[in-house]
Enzyme design. Structure first.
Site, PDB file in Angstrom:
ATOM      1  N   ARG A 268      41.003  36.805  44.140  1.00 16.09           N
ATOM      2  CA  ARG A 268      41.904  37.825  44.678  1.00 16.09           C
ATOM      3  C   ARG A 268      41.194  39.095  45.136  1.00 16.09           C
ATOM      4  NH1 ARG A 268      44.979  34.738  41.619  1.00 16.09           N
ATOM      5  NH2 ARG A 268      43.102  34.703  40.375  1.00 16.09           N
ATOM      6  N   THR A 269      40.310  39.610  44.284  1.00 15.25           N
ATOM      7  CA  THR A 269      39.687  40.897  44.622  1.00 15.25           C
ATOM      8  C   THR A 269      38.832  40.736  45.873  1.00 15.25           C
ATOM      9  OG1 THR A 269      39.676  41.421  42.283  1.00 15.25           O
ATOM     10  CG2 THR A 269      38.334  42.815  43.692  1.00 15.25           C
TER      11      THR A 269
ATOM     12  N   LYS B 184      13.477  36.489  44.559  1.00 18.70           N
ATOM     13  CA  LYS B 184      12.033  36.720  44.719  1.00 18.70           C
ATOM     14  C   LYS B 184      11.577  37.876  43.849  1.00 18.70           C
ATOM     15  CE  LYS B 184      12.361  35.724  49.659  1.00 18.70           C
ATOM     16  NZ  LYS B 184      12.258  36.457  50.929  1.00 18.70           N
TER      17      LYS B 184
ATOM     18  N   ARG C 213      30.924  43.591  42.699  1.00 19.16           N
ATOM     19  CA  ARG C 213      31.384  43.090  41.395  1.00 19.16           C
ATOM     20  C   ARG C 213      30.205  42.430  40.696  1.00 19.16           C
ATOM     21  NH1 ARG C 213      36.474  39.239  39.876  1.00 19.16           N
ATOM     22  NH2 ARG C 213      37.491  41.248  40.171  1.00 19.16           N
TER      23      ARG C 213
ATOM     24  N   HIS D  92      37.556  48.172  36.151  1.00 20.63           N
ATOM     25  CA  HIS D  92      38.006  47.484  37.369  1.00 20.63           C
ATOM     26  C   HIS D  92      38.995  48.433  38.047  1.00 20.63           C
ATOM     27  CE1 HIS D  92      39.130  44.526  40.186  1.00 20.63           C
ATOM     28  NE2 HIS D  92      39.501  43.536  39.410  1.00 20.63           N
TER      29      HIS D  92
HETATM   30  C1  NCD Z   1      40.828  40.328  36.657  1.00 22.86           C
HETATM   31  C2  NCD Z   1      39.348  40.619  36.518  1.00 22.86           C
HETATM   32  O1  NCD Z   1      38.541  40.084  37.275  1.00 22.86           O
HETATM   33  O2  NCD Z   1      39.037  41.412  35.645  1.00 22.86           O
HETATM   34  N1  NCD Z   1      41.116  39.556  37.794  1.00 22.86           N
HETATM   35  C3  NCD Z   1      41.332  40.189  38.990  1.00 22.86           C
HETATM   36  O3  NCD Z   1      40.488  40.889  39.504  1.00 22.86           O
HETATM   37  N2  NCD Z   1      42.540  40.047  39.545  1.00 22.86           N
HETATM   38  C4  NCD Z   1      41.424  39.772  35.420  1.00 22.86           C
HETATM   39  C5  NCD Z   1      40.799  38.585  34.783  1.00 22.86           C
HETATM   40  O4  NCD Z   1      39.835  38.007  35.284  1.00 22.86           O
HETATM   41  O5  NCD Z   1      41.320  38.208  33.738  1.00 22.86           O
END
Ligand code: NCD
Length: 334
Positions: A66-67, A95, A116, A149
């Site tokens: 999703r993100t 490397k 991320r 997050h």
């Molecule tokens: C969340 C995350 O990645 O922290 N997911 C997301 O970004 N929608 C929640 C999760 O992974 O449980």
């Protein structure tokens, strides 16, 4: 986080403690504005004309559906170009290139780095590096290990505000967070934002060993946000305006013993639990789900997690517009 964009005051997005109410309200308005514009062909074209000269680097070395997709789509809605690395084994990190050199390299080709990582603190390190070089670009934290997050928390705020719109929004509401609160970064980021709302009451419902960490409780106390912990959902269900459910974050392991699946099952929601809920209380979940969220409730009108997904894309459009100082233009167009 020294670097700031001149007008909007937003440059890096690392941690939700950086957000004030006025900016949260503005982001929600911008998200709604972008969503409304995108409904017509002409509006969608105007959105695409906002940032065709901007490039984003999506650096996601931890799994994401999703993100990643919502950021990617948000960039394209604004006409931006995107590049991505999702698998570090095909980058020069293999490397032996350092994290810092990789990030600096991304900033040579992109106007924003959206990242991320499985480890905590990496986005903050990238932002610090940017603040020390001649041509810094903003860094957006799209999830830093079990730590933060922030953009999920922003879309959660937007979802709460929209869903509770007819009842005065988030102010004055009772909101429970349930599940693995110790390692769940979404709950940590969302909890920080609650200081911006009046008279919110938080309820934390977690299995033994997975309770929310003390640093978050200290932050809530320091800002006068009322909170209580409960060991069972039944103890709080009847008083809720919203319930935010999370899955077991087993990938972070840590030293704690994992609860038995049967034990975690009492931190789940299905038709039976929903019957004890007020008729207007909403159910949220950042997804992906585990067994704690029964698909059999998916069509209940109180369920908001599919809306959360879509809201995420519009909130990320709003965020990029604010970072690139395009918010006034977005507000004025149409
Ligand atoms: C969340 C995350 O990645 O922290 N997911 C997301 O970004 N929608 C929640 C999760 O992974 O449980």
């Amino acid at each position: 986080m020294a670097a700031m964009s001149a007008r909007s005051g937003l440059f890096h997005v690392i941690d939700t403690r950086q957000f004030e109410r006025s900016m949260l309200d503005r982001l929600c308005r911008l998200a709604t504005r972008a969503r409304a514009l995108a409904r017509s062909r002409d509006g969608a074209r105007r959105l695409r004309e906002l940032a065709p000269d901007r490039r984003a680097m999506l650096y996601f070395t931890q799994p994401s559906t999703r993100t990643f997709l919502s950021f990617n789509s948000a960039c394209h809605i604004l006409g931006m170009h995107t590049s991505e690395i999702r698998n570090p084994s095909i980058s020069s990190e293999m490397k032996g290139e350092t994290f810092e050199d990789s990030i600096r390299t991304f900033s040579s080709y992109a106007d924003v780095i959206i990242m991320r990582t499985p480890e905590g603190g990496k986005a903050a390190r990238a932002a610090e590096l940017m603040d020390s070089i001649p041509r810094p670009v903003p860094v957006i934290n799209a999830g830093s290990g079990p730590d933060q997050h922030p953009t999920q928390a922003l879309l959660d705020i937007y979802t709460l505000e929209r869903s509770l719109e007819g009842r005065g929004g988030i102010d004055g509401k009772t909101i429970a967070m349930m599940g693995d609160l110790r390692r769940g970064r979404t709950v940590r980021s969302l909890s920080y934002l609650m200081k911006n709302y009046r008279d919110v009451r938080l309820r934390f419902v977690a299995p033994p060993g997975l309770e929310i960490k003390q640093d978050i409780l200290d932050h809530l106390d320091a800002h006068g946000v009322a909170h209580q912990s409960a060991s069972r959902l039944d103890d709080v269900a009847g008083e809720l305006d919203a319930l935010y459910v999370t899955r077991l974050q087993s990938e972070y392991g840590e030293e704690e013993p994992e609860p038995e699946p049967a034990e975690y099952a009492s931190y789940a929601i299905g038709p039976e639990q929903l019957r004890k809920f007020p008729s207007q209380a909403i159910i949220m979940h950042p997804l992906p789900r585990g067994p704690e969220l029964s698909p059999s409730i998916d069509n209940d009108p109180r369920v908001m997690y599919w809306r959360q997904e879509r809201n995420g894309m519009w909130m990320r459009v709003a965020l990029l517009a604010l970072i690139f100082d395009l918010a006034d233009e977005l507000e004025a167009s149409g």
